[in-house]
Motif scaffolding. Sequence first.
Motif, short mmCIF file in Angstrom:
data_model
loop_
_atom_site.label_atom_id
_atom_site.label_comp_id
_atom_site.label_asym_id
_atom_site.label_seq_id
_atom_site.Cartn_x
_atom_site.Cartn_y
_atom_site.Cartn_z
N PHE A 115 -3.12 63.36 29.46
CA PHE A 115 -2.27 62.94 28.35
C PHE A 115 -0.79 63.05 28.69
N GLN A 220 -6.26 59.49 22.13
CA GLN A 220 -5.76 58.79 23.31
C GLN A 220 -6.79 57.80 23.86
N SER A 223 -6.49 54.84 21.77
CA SER A 223 -5.28 54.10 22.11
C SER A 223 -5.49 53.28 23.39
N THR A 420 0.64 58.66 23.26
CA THR A 420 -0.69 58.33 23.77
C THR A 420 -0.69 57.03 24.56
N ARG A 421 0.34 56.21 24.40
CA ARG A 421 0.41 54.92 25.09
C ARG A 421 1.09 55.00 26.45
#
Length: 554
Positions: A115, A220, A223, A420-421
């Motif tokens: 992450f 995540q 995402s 998260t992107r």
Amino acid sequence: MKKSVILAKSGFLKGLNPTVTIASKVILIAFILFIVILANKAGQYFESLSTFLLYNMKWFSIGLVTLVVGFLLYLMVSRYGHIRLSENDDDQPEFSFWAWIAMLFSGGMGIGLVFWSVAEPMWHYAANPFTEGLTNEAASMSMQLTFYHWGLHPWSLFVIVALALSYFSYRKGLPFTFRSILHPLVGDRIYGPIGHVADIITVAVTAFGIAQTLSLGVIQINSGLQQTFGIEVSLVTQTVLIIVLCTIAVGSVLSGVGRGIRLLSQWNMLLSLLLVLIVLAVGPTRYILNVFMETSGNYVQNLISMGLWTDSQNDSGWQSSWTAFYWPWWLTWAPFVGMFIARISKGRTIRELIGGALVAPTVIAFIWLSVFGGSALKMEQNERIAAQQQTVVTQNQVTETNAEPFSGGVVLQATKADSTRALFTLFDNLDSNLLGKLLSVLACILLATYFITSADSGTLILCILDAAGDTEPPTSIRILWGIVIALIAWVLIYAGGLQAIKYASIIIGFPISIFILMMGVTLFYSIRREPKPWAMLPQHVHPCKEKLDGPVEH
């Protein structure tokens, strides 16, 4: 002390400790209901108390973690390093070295490292208290700070717990629970209320830490699926992910450490290696290798000063958002990860445990961070140079220009919008669209498998605590805890309680820090009473034994 005596003293019934089992679940249910029913107020309460603790006790948490690092490094190189964590000094470890490394790394930082590997360097690159943002100096400092937050310091919290539990359980024959760490202080009273309280706190903290990270991992993964396949980011998608992944995790727990957890952990390492090699090959290879070498040197050179820095002059608040926040958060994971490392470390020496569980994962983390964080930074620097060149061209062609200053490239902008992107945005812009999608798919699979290994190892530890320290707990309790962890993770996402649980982790982390301090004291007190290395050898093996210890009495 035999297990039957332990169970009799503790009032255990059918392999379970009813006091710990019932009380811990009551606390968990009450806490989760509090978050669900009073989500906004809960967040405010937790934020106020955590802010108070960070402001007034920052020096303590920072100093304690650095002290633990120094203590462990001392034990590793001292004469105590030879002590084997088992009843017999000729016992051998249960798992091979590589299987052991894979399991402890997967259970320790898998999801979090994936992450933050891109997101954290981006945030420090944009702003940090040591350099001007969006500069080459900021890029170098961002990696140094990220290494610091994912290096020896967090792993030391896991290792001190693992070492203490392994020593008191495997070496001294005490129950495989946190109560045993208190034995040098309170003796057999660990089998009463004092021991129950220690185990109840451990269960509650472990459950919160696992649920918090698993919730983050599901978000995540969702995402990544949205960015790769257009799958909607929604509660329904996240619910399906939790059900599927936790079902697999329960199956892994039922198969035992030697099969499910070991095989999944080795799969994690192989998939992580594949992802690293691909990005290293198609990314800025030369820059990544330079970043790894340079940042490692900066880290070692500034380890003591970073470990004791408290921002005393400016007190800007940056450290409370990062370092002083990270350490209590890692502390909430220390009971779970430490117990899991202890579970797989029987038969190793103190030197092997510290060297393997402290140094090796730190090096692996540095390689991972250099590859992904370094790739993102190089992409940002290229975009900044292109923007500056475009500004010069515009100014040469037009007398007046309204060109805005560079505020970050595509990865930094994505990170600011949603952390998260960050990783998936890097993949999308690293090379061709096809390769970017492939890397995103691999990252989603890796997150899923890290989710499973974190869930099953965490579930196993919770079962062990409920089962009186029995490292092979009953099947029923394994299934029950797997369901409970899944429900907690789902409730946190449903209630939007991640922010509240984040602040709660800081609050819970400070009592655990007191426990860590006591642990270091009791451990050092006990190992000092161990016989010296030469005292454990026959006279003919060590001819200097009599000279060192004095005449042998017959």
